[in-house]
Design a protein around this motif. Sequence first.
Motif, PDB file in Angstrom:
ATOM      1  N   ASP A   1       1.296  -1.017  -0.254  1.00  0.00           N
ATOM      2  CA  ASP A   1      -0.257   0.121   0.059  1.00  0.00           C
ATOM      3  C   ASP A   1       0.709   1.533   0.091  1.00  0.00           C
ATOM      4  O   ASP A   1       0.696   2.383  -0.093  1.00  0.00           O
ATOM      5  N   ALA A   2       2.082   1.298  -0.345  1.00  0.00           N
ATOM      6  CA  ALA A   2       3.316   2.396  -0.192  1.00  0.00           C
ATOM      7  C   ALA A   2       3.007   3.134  -1.544  1.00  0.00           C
ATOM      8  O   ALA A   2       2.279   2.212  -3.176  1.00  0.00           O
ATOM      9  N   ILE A   3       3.259   4.052  -1.664  1.00  0.00           N
ATOM     10  CA  ILE A   3       3.069   5.529  -3.002  1.00  0.00           C
ATOM     11  C   ILE A   3       4.223   4.835  -3.203  1.00  0.00           C
ATOM     12  O   ILE A   3       4.989   5.595  -2.967  1.00  0.00           O
ATOM     13  N   TYR A   4       4.741   4.561  -4.338  1.00  0.00           N
ATOM     14  CA  TYR A   4       6.071   5.096  -4.983  1.00  0.00           C
ATOM     15  C   TYR A   4       6.226   6.452  -6.067  1.00  0.00           C
ATOM     16  O   TYR A   4       5.566   6.727  -6.474  1.00  0.00           O
ATOM     17  N   PHE A   5       6.930   7.160  -5.077  1.00  0.00           N
ATOM     18  CA  PHE A   5       7.719   8.058  -5.591  1.00  0.00           C
ATOM     19  C   PHE A   5       9.351   8.331  -6.773  1.00  0.00           C
ATOM     20  O   PHE A   5      10.203   8.221  -5.499  1.00  0.00           O
ATOM     21  N   ASP A   6       9.437   8.239  -7.872  1.00  0.00           N
ATOM     22  CA  ASP A   6      11.192   7.506  -8.521  1.00  0.00           C
ATOM     23  C   ASP A   6      11.163  10.058  -8.388  1.00  0.00           C
ATOM     24  O   ASP A   6      10.077  10.627  -9.302  1.00  0.00           O
ATOM     25  N   ASN A   7      12.187  10.295  -7.903  1.00  0.00           N
ATOM     26  CA  ASN A   7      12.479  11.801  -7.661  1.00  0.00           C
ATOM     27  C   ASN A   7      13.474  11.973  -8.673  1.00  0.00           C
ATOM     28  O   ASN A   7      13.812  12.796  -8.279  1.00  0.00           O
ATOM     29  N   SER A   8      13.806  11.318  -9.563  1.00  0.00           N
ATOM     30  CA  SER A   8      15.419  11.287 -10.100  1.00  0.00           C
ATOM     31  C   SER A   8      15.039  12.737 -10.788  1.00  0.00           C
ATOM     32  O   SER A   8      15.757  13.023 -11.129  1.00  0.00           O
ATOM     33  N   GLU A   9      13.976  13.211 -11.360  1.00  0.00           N
ATOM     34  CA  GLU A   9      13.300  14.519 -11.601  1.00  0.00           C
ATOM     35  C   GLU A   9      13.188  15.642 -11.198  1.00  0.00           C
ATOM     36  O   GLU A   9      12.679  16.483 -11.455  1.00  0.00           O
TER      37      GLU A   9
END
Length: 228
Positions: free
Chosen positions: A199-207
């Motif tokens: 139930d985690a929100i996936y957040f890719d912050n590369s950009e």
Amino acid sequence: MKHINIAIDGPGGAGKSTISKEVARKLGIIYVDTGALYRTIGYYARENGLSVEDVKVTEKISPLLPSITIEIKYIDGAQHVILNGEDLGDKIRQPDISMYASAVSSVPAVRAFLLETQKELARKNSVIMDGRDIGTVILPDADVKIFLTASSEARATRRYNELVAKGVEVKYEDVLSEMNARDHADSTRAAAPLKAADDAIYFDNSEYDFQGSVDHILNIIEERTGVK
Ligand code: DC
């Protein structure tokens, strides 16, 4: 304000700690850096003459645990880890302590030893807690769970810049290969491997830059809990 628990998991160098610290400051809650606890055990093991290979062995690391007392204190909002009465400060930030921390964290007895300290902090305080198993093991009922990640190149570049800014002499290639080695060890170990909670929100912050990442997370928290 209502009691809230925010779990932030993800690999090293995604900016979990700097971003979480700022989110905590904005919300007026406590930031708990759980990696510091594993680093502290790693530090103690190194002080006691164990090698990185030794500390992966339960029979070698376990006998040290009863002589370890860890306290967490907050001084001007900054987390300090006190090991047997001594404030370790930045001693746990040395690169070789990262490898020790990763190694001790693969031992279930070490994880069990640190479990209650982490749960209790979250019971007593509104927290944003970062680590590898916060949403899956430590705070399965967290109000918000975020899995924060970025490409390994983006993460190695940030870590490299951080170290250079601190005056540490390192090569980018070494930072990248150490990061890849640690990612691999942390995600393939049997005990509580690094993985996103269902139930985690996936957040890719590369950009994303720092402020963009902070704002994005604050928005998620407000949406989910109404707290801002
Ligand atoms: O976040 P950090 O780099 O300070 O963490 C150091 C090591 O500790 C990391 O390689 C994995 C381990 N760790 C863990 O297993 N579980 C946590 N909740 C936090 C850190």
